[in-house]
Write a protein that holds these residues in place. Structure first.
Motif, PDB file in Angstrom:
ATOM      1  N   GLY A  66       7.566   9.084  -8.076  1.00 31.98           N
ATOM      2  CA  GLY A  66       6.557  10.226  -8.059  1.00 31.98           C
ATOM      3  C   GLY A  66       6.500  11.199  -9.146  1.00 31.98           C
ATOM      4  O   GLY A  66       5.778  12.170  -9.346  1.00 31.98           O
ATOM      5  N   TYR A  71       0.309   8.979 -10.461  1.00 37.05           N
ATOM      6  CA  TYR A  71       0.874   8.143  -9.291  1.00 37.05           C
ATOM      7  C   TYR A  71       1.685   9.110  -8.217  1.00 37.05           C
ATOM      8  O   TYR A  71       2.726   8.829  -7.953  1.00 37.05           O
ATOM      9  N   LYS A  72       0.961  10.117  -8.007  1.00 38.95           N
ATOM     10  CA  LYS A  72       1.700  10.870  -6.983  1.00 38.95           C
ATOM     11  C   LYS A  72       1.369  10.290  -5.593  1.00 38.95           C
ATOM     12  O   LYS A  72       2.239  11.038  -4.574  1.00 38.95           O
ATOM     13  N   ASN A  73       0.442   9.329  -5.682  1.00 42.09           N
ATOM     14  CA  ASN A  73       0.156   8.630  -4.323  1.00 42.09           C
ATOM     15  C   ASN A  73       0.211   7.247  -4.567  1.00 42.09           C
ATOM     16  O   ASN A  73      -0.772   6.884  -5.459  1.00 42.09           O
ATOM     17  N   ASP A  75       0.220   3.559  -2.626  1.00 41.92           N
ATOM     18  CA  ASP A  75       0.147   3.205  -1.097  1.00 41.92           C
ATOM     19  C   ASP A  75       0.660   1.597  -1.040  1.00 41.92           C
ATOM     20  O   ASP A  75       1.384   1.165  -1.922  1.00 41.92           O
ATOM     21  N   THR A 256       6.783   3.427  -0.898  1.00 38.98           N
ATOM     22  CA  THR A 256       5.467   4.268  -1.430  1.00 38.98           C
ATOM     23  C   THR A 256       5.732   5.616  -2.145  1.00 38.98           C
ATOM     24  O   THR A 256       6.771   5.867  -2.037  1.00 38.98           O
ATOM     25  N   ILE A 258       4.492   9.370  -1.517  1.00 40.79           N
ATOM     26  CA  ILE A 258       3.178  10.410  -0.737  1.00 40.79           C
ATOM     27  C   ILE A 258       3.328  11.631  -1.133  1.00 40.79           C
ATOM     28  O   ILE A 258       4.458  12.225  -1.186  1.00 40.79           O
ATOM     29  N   ASP A 259       2.447  12.218  -1.912  1.00 42.59           N
ATOM     30  CA  ASP A 259       2.522  13.530  -2.365  1.00 42.59           C
ATOM     31  C   ASP A 259       3.749  13.620  -3.277  1.00 42.59           C
ATOM     32  O   ASP A 259       4.419  14.725  -3.326  1.00 42.59           O
ATOM     33  N   GLY A 260       3.990  12.649  -4.245  1.00 44.24           N
ATOM     34  CA  GLY A 260       4.949  12.820  -5.251  1.00 44.24           C
ATOM     35  C   GLY A 260       6.309  12.350  -4.764  1.00 44.24           C
ATOM     36  O   GLY A 260       7.511  12.518  -5.555  1.00 44.24           O
ATOM     37  N   ILE A 261       6.540  12.115  -3.437  1.00 42.69           N
ATOM     38  CA  ILE A 261       7.888  11.937  -2.741  1.00 42.69           C
ATOM     39  C   ILE A 261       7.860  10.490  -2.325  1.00 42.69           C
ATOM     40  O   ILE A 261       7.068  10.017  -1.617  1.00 42.69           O
TER      41      ILE A 261
END
Length: 269
Positions: A66, A71-73, A75, A256, A258-261
């Motif tokens: 993250g 690439y804060k997201n 998938d 993956t 998701i929002d940087g996490i």
């Protein structure tokens, strides 16, 4: 028999020559490593250079932590990492083709992956002819194989490092062994195909039942089942070691963002 042998002596070399010319005519360094081929190529390179499936040294780590601003997201489709029960980064995609292709990469480098793919296509088309000629005259079998070879999807995947061509070759050779019948060889080939691509069970089991029916006795079925179980057992053992249970695959432990996490998600979703 003499006529069949004469056709065979022409068809198999012709298939190999046609595939070779197709590949050589298109060749530019690395240009065949596209789409999912890049994931399989990376896994193969790791097996040869680090003797490991650990992907941390091979993947851009910032994509998966993250920390990369673009690439804060990340998938399920784009990720190539599956997280083991001990935190190891394993390949998300099947490791079976990289295992078989590793010797080609070790000897020839990246071009070895294209050579391996051309071999798979040649085996698949040759086995297709040998299957077709069991049910039709040689000329009709040749025509059927030509139509198959000219299919746009086959043409595209001939110049590639293609998981589809690899599994198609396994299924074609396994089916040919079923009809011989050679239950041990059939079970081994189709078992490896199932290890590589478990959804093929929908094709392999009915195919095996139809292919062996009336051709073998009870012992033949036992030989087939035992041979099939060997690669499937290897897959189950690796799943247990890497992901905690025989039925848990890499596709259920995908890393993956998701929002940087970072988050582990499953393709079952």
């Amino acid at each position: 028999k003499e006529t069949e042998s004469r056709y065979l002596a022409i068809v198999i070399p012709a298939v190999v020559l046609a595939v070779t010319l197709c590949v050589v005519g298109k060749y530019k360094p690395h240009s065949f490593i596209v789409r999912d081929a890049s994931f399989y190529a990376t896994t193969t390179r790791g097996l040869v250079t680090t003797f490991s499936l650990d992907q941390r040294e091979l993947q851009p780590e910032s994509w998966y932590t993250g920390s990369h601003p673009s690439y804060k997201n990340l998938d399920l489709a784009w990720s190539n990492i599956a997280v083991g029960i001990d935190g190891t980064w394993y390949p998300k995609h099947s490791i079976v083709m990289p295992l078989f292709a590793a010797p080609f990469y070790a000897v020839l480098g990246t071009v070895g992956l294209l050579v391996f793919n051309a071999l798979c296509v040649s085996i698949m088309l040759s086995a297709a002819y040998l299957l077709a000629v069991r049910f039709a005259p040689p000329a009709a079998a040749i025509l059927a194989v030509m139509l198959c070879a000219l299919c746009p999807a086959v043409q595209e995947h001939t110049y590639h490092f293609s998981f589809d061509m690899f599994t198609a070759a396994l299924v074609a050779v396994g089916t040919l062994a079923l009809l011989k019948p050679r239950p041990l060889a059939a079970g081994l080939m189709l078992g490896i195909a199932l290890w590589a691509r478990p959804p093929l069970v929908l094709l392999v089991l009915p195919l095996a039942a139809a292919g062996l029916w009336g051709k073998v006795d009870r012992r033949g079925y036992v030989f087939f089942a035992a041979a099939l179980a060997m690669p499937v057992g290897v897959a189950a053992t690796l799943n247990t070691v890497m992901y905690g249970a025989p039925w848990v695959t890499s596709y259920e432990r995908v890393l993956t963002v998701i929002d940087g996490i970072p988050a582990i998600r499953s393709h079952r979703e």
